[in-house]
Enzyme design. Structure first.
Site, PDB file in Angstrom:
ATOM      1  N   ILE A 194      24.943  99.044  59.563  1.00 23.31           N
ATOM      2  CA  ILE A 194      25.681 100.259  59.922  1.00 23.31           C
ATOM      3  C   ILE A 194      26.661  99.882  61.023  1.00 23.31           C
ATOM      4  CG2 ILE A 194      25.464 102.583  60.907  1.00 23.31           C
ATOM      5  CD1 ILE A 194      22.592 102.660  59.792  1.00 23.31           C
ATOM      6  N   LYS A 212      13.304  89.865  64.505  1.00 21.29           N
ATOM      7  CA  LYS A 212      12.881  90.986  63.638  1.00 21.29           C
ATOM      8  C   LYS A 212      11.611  90.638  62.859  1.00 21.29           C
ATOM      9  CE  LYS A 212      16.203  94.024  64.579  1.00 21.29           C
ATOM     10  NZ  LYS A 212      15.909  95.171  65.473  1.00 21.29           N
ATOM     11  N   ILE A 233      16.029  99.274  69.995  1.00 17.75           N
ATOM     12  CA  ILE A 233      16.534  98.360  71.023  1.00 17.75           C
ATOM     13  C   ILE A 233      16.581  96.945  70.454  1.00 17.75           C
ATOM     14  CG2 ILE A 233      15.940  97.252  73.214  1.00 17.75           C
ATOM     15  CD1 ILE A 233      14.447  99.759  74.020  1.00 17.75           C
ATOM     16  N   TYR A 293      22.863  86.002  61.239  1.00 16.90           N
ATOM     17  CA  TYR A 293      21.873  86.875  61.902  1.00 16.90           C
ATOM     18  C   TYR A 293      20.938  86.030  62.775  1.00 16.90           C
ATOM     19  CZ  TYR A 293      19.351  91.241  62.583  1.00 16.90           C
ATOM     20  OH  TYR A 293      18.795  92.368  63.133  1.00 16.90           O
ATOM     21  N   VAL A 316      14.148  97.445  79.609  1.00 17.02           N
ATOM     22  CA  VAL A 316      12.813  96.921  79.259  1.00 17.02           C
ATOM     23  C   VAL A 316      12.496  95.587  79.924  1.00 17.02           C
ATOM     24  CG1 VAL A 316      12.596  98.192  77.087  1.00 17.02           C
ATOM     25  CG2 VAL A 316      13.646  95.909  77.081  1.00 17.02           C
ATOM     26  N   THR A 333      27.681 100.220  64.057  1.00 18.93           N
ATOM     27  CA  THR A 333      27.396 100.734  65.406  1.00 18.93           C
ATOM     28  C   THR A 333      28.026  99.817  66.444  1.00 18.93           C
ATOM     29  OG1 THR A 333      25.389  99.435  65.621  1.00 18.93           O
ATOM     30  CG2 THR A 333      25.158 101.608  64.603  1.00 18.93           C
ATOM     31  N   GLY A 391      17.243 103.552  73.154  1.00 15.14           N
ATOM     32  CA  GLY A 391      18.305 102.814  72.482  1.00 15.14           C
ATOM     33  C   GLY A 391      19.563 103.592  72.163  1.00 15.14           C
TER      34      GLY A 391
END
Ligand code: 1JT
Length: 253
Positions: free
Chosen positions: A189, A160, A90, A153, A63, A191, A11
């Site tokens: 965060i 998740k 990932i 989300y 994957v 990213t 990842g």
């Protein structure tokens, strides 16, 4: 702390990736690392980041391609002869699935999000465990949206939830081989993945305002927790989801 241990990191996309923070924390403590990248466009990034890392191996691994997964573990098996830990960082969902109403999630978006973000952990665990001859540790990344509704989300929250549940089932399967499986539930965060997210700035401010520590989480802090979980210090911890979120999840109103 990780001298003589071999880890595989899934990842890394760029220097801001949570996976990269985990890798740096582990490398600093003496781990030998193999890195996978998803797709040719990320190959250069990962090679550049790891070029000064002693003995780092870089292999392709999408994957959704089982042959690539098998080949990645074969390379690591040949090069190191064993594996002690695996860090899975990932996730993916189509951009349009991360806004608006969850109910509008398409079949394709749902299947893609769950395949890449949740099933891949089980897929990698199955491929990794034959190499974990002296026990091992598997760590994945989750988020609060697994447990509570977080606007936008959406299907990632469902993925998740499946991921955190997979952690528990895998922990039971693999415990008898002394292989531990845990998740880190990181606060948001900034990213590459978070970039495209609507209102990310407002969300980061909200957490800096409301969390007990009155700030956001840094990738480095998630990396340090991953280091703990893959180390022998965490030898009795398995099946857990550990929050690394400046305490945000404990707050009610
Ligand atoms: C993905 C993305 C997985 C962003 C992710 C993620 N896990 C956490 N984030 C950050 C985030 C995203 C949203 C959010 C809160 C945090 C993007 C690409 C697909 C995988 O909603 C409030 C949407």
């Amino acid at each position: 702390m990780l001298e003589n241990k071999v880890g595989m990191i899934f990842g890394v996309a760029n220097q801001r990736s949570i996976a990269w923070a985990c890798a740096q924390a582990c490398a600093e403590k003496g781990a030998k690392l193999a890195f996978t990248y998803q797709g040719e466009r990320l190959k250069g990034n990962v090679e550049k980041l790891t070029k000064d890392m002693d003995g780092a191996v870089v292999v392709p691994c999408d994957v959704t391609n089982q042959a690539e997964v098998d080949a990645a573990f074969e390379i690591v098996g040949k090069k190191f002869g064993k594996l002690d830990f695996l860090i899975h960082s990932i996730a993916f969902a189509p951009k349009e699935a991360l806004e608006g109403e969850f109910m509008m999630t398409s079949r394709a978006a749902f299947l893609t999000a769950l395949e890449i973000s949740a099933f891949s952990l089980t897929q990698l665990a199955l491929a990794a465990t034959p190499l974990m001859k002296n026990g091992g540790s598997i760590v994945t990344m989750s988020y609060y949206g697994a447990e509570k509704v977080v606007q936008n989300y959406n299907v990632m929250g469902v993925a998740k939830s499946a991921l955190e549940s997979s952690v528990r089932y895998l922990a039971e399967d693999l415990g008898k081989q002394n292989i531990r499986v845990n998740a880190i539930s990181a606060g948001p965060i900034n990213t590459l993945s978070a970039r495209g997210v609507k209102n990310m700035g407002a969300m980061l401010h909200h957490i800096a305002d409301k969390s007990p520590l009155r700030r956001n989480v840094e990738a480095r802090e998630v990396g340090n927790t991953a280091l703990f979980l893959v180390s022998d210090l965490a030898s009795a911890i398995t099946g857990e989801t550990i929050y690394v979120d400046c305490g945000f999840n404990i707050i009610g109103i």
